[in-house]
Design a protein around this motif. Structure first.
Motif, PDB file in Angstrom:
ATOM      1  N   ALA A 148       0.834  -1.208   0.000  1.00  0.00           N
ATOM      2  CA  ALA A 148       0.000   0.000   0.000  1.00  0.00           C
ATOM      3  C   ALA A 148       0.868   1.257   0.000  1.00  0.00           C
ATOM      4  O   ALA A 148       0.582   2.219  -0.718  1.00  0.00           O
ATOM      5  N   ALA A 149       1.926   1.254   0.798  1.00  0.00           N
ATOM      6  CA  ALA A 149       2.825   2.404   0.829  1.00  0.00           C
ATOM      7  C   ALA A 149       3.551   2.565  -0.506  1.00  0.00           C
ATOM      8  O   ALA A 149       3.717   3.689  -1.002  1.00  0.00           O
ATOM      9  N   ALA A 150       3.975   1.452  -1.100  1.00  0.00           N
ATOM     10  CA  ALA A 150       4.668   1.515  -2.394  1.00  0.00           C
ATOM     11  C   ALA A 150       3.736   2.034  -3.487  1.00  0.00           C
ATOM     12  O   ALA A 150       4.155   2.824  -4.347  1.00  0.00           O
ATOM     13  N   LEU A 151       2.462   1.618  -3.452  1.00  0.00           N
ATOM     14  CA  LEU A 151       1.504   2.128  -4.433  1.00  0.00           C
ATOM     15  C   LEU A 151       1.250   3.623  -4.225  1.00  0.00           C
ATOM     16  O   LEU A 151       1.065   4.370  -5.196  1.00  0.00           O
ATOM     17  N   ALA A 166      -4.115   1.901  -4.560  1.00  0.00           N
ATOM     18  CA  ALA A 166      -3.392   2.138  -3.308  1.00  0.00           C
ATOM     19  C   ALA A 166      -4.372   2.417  -2.172  1.00  0.00           C
ATOM     20  O   ALA A 166      -4.180   1.932  -1.043  1.00  0.00           O
ATOM     21  N   ALA A 167      -5.411   3.184  -2.445  1.00  0.00           N
ATOM     22  CA  ALA A 167      -6.397   3.501  -1.410  1.00  0.00           C
ATOM     23  C   ALA A 167      -7.163   2.253  -0.972  1.00  0.00           C
ATOM     24  O   ALA A 167      -7.397   2.052   0.227  1.00  0.00           O
ATOM     25  N   GLY A 193       0.620   5.184   3.022  1.00  0.00           N
ATOM     26  CA  GLY A 193       0.272   4.961   1.617  1.00  0.00           C
ATOM     27  C   GLY A 193      -1.066   5.566   1.251  1.00  0.00           C
ATOM     28  O   GLY A 193      -1.237   6.126   0.160  1.00  0.00           O
ATOM     29  N   LEU A 194      -2.036   5.488   2.156  1.00  0.00           N
ATOM     30  CA  LEU A 194      -3.353   6.069   1.894  1.00  0.00           C
ATOM     31  C   LEU A 194      -3.272   7.587   1.803  1.00  0.00           C
ATOM     32  O   LEU A 194      -3.863   8.192   0.904  1.00  0.00           O
ATOM     33  N   ALA A 195      -2.531   8.198   2.705  1.00  0.00           N
ATOM     34  CA  ALA A 195      -2.402   9.658   2.682  1.00  0.00           C
ATOM     35  C   ALA A 195      -1.718  10.134   1.409  1.00  0.00           C
ATOM     36  O   ALA A 195      -2.174  11.087   0.761  1.00  0.00           O
TER      37      ALA A 195
END
Length: 141
Positions: free
Chosen positions: A60-63, A100-101, A120-122
């Motif tokens: 998620a952070a990488a996306l 990613a979200a 990653g979401l932010a």
């Protein structure tokens, strides 16, 4: 002496008052004649927990970071005058941002590397071209 009213009654001293439960000596925890007490024995072997995947939060952070990189590349390409390629890159950025979200939301719900998922979401939300466009339009004079 006069009888003070309800309003004039003020406690002059505070005394701790402890309530102690009343125990009846006749009642015991022993089972009755026809009843047998069932004992629950702890399991001899501990239950093996399945290890949680630690890599999902990092994905998620990488996306999210990939969304930011794609946005920067799309802006540079569009500023160079190649609008069709910049538009295509912006559309790819939107798809990566949504993925990613979704990945980060799943990580946050299931508790898989929540800090990385929140990061990653932010980043995915802030680097989404639609969000950036609306922010620019809001501050346009």
């Amino acid at each position: 002496m006069t009888n003070p009213g309800d309003i004039e009654r003020v406690a002059t001293k505070i005394v701790p008052y402890y309530v102690v439960g009343v125990v009846d000596d006749e009642e015991t925890d022993a089972p009755a004649d026809g009843e047998s007490e069932e004992t629950v024995e702890p399991e001899e072997t501990p239950v093996a927990r399945r290890p949680r995947p630690r890599w999902v939060g990092f994905i998620a952070a990488a996306l999210g970071v990939a969304t930011l990189v794609l946005l920067i590349i799309a802006m540079i390409v569009s500023a160079g005058g190649d609008y069709p390629t910049g538009t295509l890159l912006a559309q790819v950025t939107i798809v990566v941002s949504i993925s990613a979200a979704v990945t980060a939301a799943l990580c946050l719900v299931f508790g898989l590397q929540r800090r990385w998922a929140a990061f990653g979401l932010a980043v995915a939300i802030l680097a989404n071209p639609l969000v950036v466009l609306n922010v620019f339009r809001f501050f346009e004079s």
